[in-house]
Design an enzyme around this catalytic site. Sequence first.
Site, PDB file in Angstrom:
ATOM      1  N   CYS A   1       0.842  -1.208   0.000  1.00  0.00           N
ATOM      2  CA  CYS A   1       0.000   0.000   0.000  1.00  0.00           C
ATOM      3  C   CYS A   1       0.871   1.249   0.000  1.00  0.00           C
ATOM      4  CB  CYS A   1      -0.920  -0.009   1.220  1.00  0.00           C
ATOM      5  SG  CYS A   1      -1.871   1.508   1.398  1.00  0.00           S
TER       6      CYS A   1
ATOM      7  N   CYS B   1      -0.355   4.184   2.262  1.00  0.00           N
ATOM      8  CA  CYS B   1      -0.195   3.916   3.700  1.00  0.00           C
ATOM      9  C   CYS B   1       1.275   4.046   4.109  1.00  0.00           C
ATOM     10  CB  CYS B   1      -0.644   2.503   4.066  1.00  0.00           C
ATOM     11  SG  CYS B   1      -2.131   1.944   3.262  1.00  0.00           S
ATOM     12  N   ASP B   2       2.178   3.432   3.341  1.00  0.00           N
ATOM     13  CA  ASP B   2       3.572   3.303   3.783  1.00  0.00           C
ATOM     14  C   ASP B   2       4.557   4.188   3.021  1.00  0.00           C
ATOM     15  OD1 ASP B   2       2.769   1.378   5.624  1.00  0.00           O
ATOM     16  OD2 ASP B   2       2.895  -0.221   4.145  1.00  0.00           O
TER      17      ASP B   2
END
Length: 323
Positions: free
Chosen positions: A152, A155-156
Site C-alpha cells: 500500500c 499507507c507506507d
Amino acid sequence: MILHLKPNTKSAILLSIMVDKHFDFVIIGGGVAGLTAAQYGARANLSTAVIEAASNGGQSLLINDLENYPGVFPAISGYELIDAMVKQAKSFGAEFITATVKSLEKKESGFELATTKGIIAAKAVLLATGAKHRHLNIDGEEKLIGKGVSYCASCDGPFFRNKRISVIGGGDAAFDEATFLSNLTDKVYLIHRREAFRAQAAVAERVMNNPKIEKMLNKIPVKINGTEKVESIVLKDVKTGEEIVHETDAVFVFVGMDPQTELVDFVQKDSSGYVVTDENMETSVKGLFCAGDVRAKPFRQIVTAAADGAYAAHSAEKYIRGE
Ligand code: NAP
C-alpha cells in the site's frame, strides 16, 4: 456447503429461534460494488444490510486521486467517495453491520450467515468481498513486511520520503502507485518481468514520461535481503538468467489480486478462482449474487464495480419478488 433442510416444522421453529436478524437482502463486503447494491436494494424497499469486517471501502480507500470516475471532476480521494456512498446508502435505509462472516449456507427458505455478531438470515445474498493483494512468495518477503515490504503506497510511502523505492509489477496498480511514490522521492525503480505492460495506455504513458521512475524490465524478484529493514532485492534477468543485487530501501509489491471466495466453495468459479456469474450477476446458486472484483470479468474498475452492484441489487429484487 449447501445444506438442504427437510421441510420439518420442528427444524423451522428451531431455526427461527436461532436467527438473530432477518433481512431480504444481505451484502457481504462494503466496497464500491456492495455499497452501490445497498443503495439500490434499500431504494427498492428491500430490507438491506451490508456486513463488513473492517472499514467500508476496500481497495478504493487506497486511491489518492480518483480521476476516471464519470462525472466526478475534479478528482476526489477514494475515501471521500466511500464516505459519500455509505451516507447515501444509509439515507435510503440500508443497515451496516461490522462483523466477520464465518460461513454462508443455503437453506430451504434462503440463506443463513453465521457472523461474529450472531446468525443472520437473508432471502438473497450478494457476495462483494473483492480481492486481496497477491504476494511474491519469495525469501525475505514475509519477514520484512512493515520493514520496507509493503502492498500500500499511500499507507507506507511517506516512511520512505527521499529514499530508494522499488515497485514490482506491470499493471495499473504498479503504475499508479509508482507515480504516487515519485512525488515522495527522486528515485523510484519500476521492476517488471516483461517488456510489455498490462497497465492502461494513459496510466503507462505517465510513468514512461516520468524522469524520476527508472524502468527495470525483464527482471523477476527472487529474494529480498535485510534483517531489521529492507536492504536490497535480488533480481533475475529472465532472458540471460543473470542475477543482480539491486539496493533499495523499500519494495512495494503490486502483482495482482486474489479473489476472496472462502465463503462460497459451492459456487462455480473460473480457472483463476473468480466467481462466475451471468450478466445479471447471478451465480450458479439461486439467490446468491456476486459483484465487483471477486467476480470473473475482464475489466476491474470502480465504475464496473458500481455497475455490477446496481445489476446485482436489481436481480436480487426480482428474485425475492418471485419474478
Ligand atoms: P494486474 O493487472 O493483474 O497486474 C499484475 C502485474 O504483476 C502484471 O504486470 C504481472 O505481470 C505482474 N506479476 C504477477 N505476478 C508476478 C510475480 N510473481 N512476479 C513479478 N510480477 C508479477 O493487477 P493490478 O495492477 O493489481 O490490477 C488489478 C485490477 O485492478 C486490474 O483489473 C486493474 O485494471 C485494476 N486497477 C485499476 C486502476 C486504475 O484504473 N487506475 C488502478 C489499480 C488497479 P505480467 O503482465 O507478466 O502477467
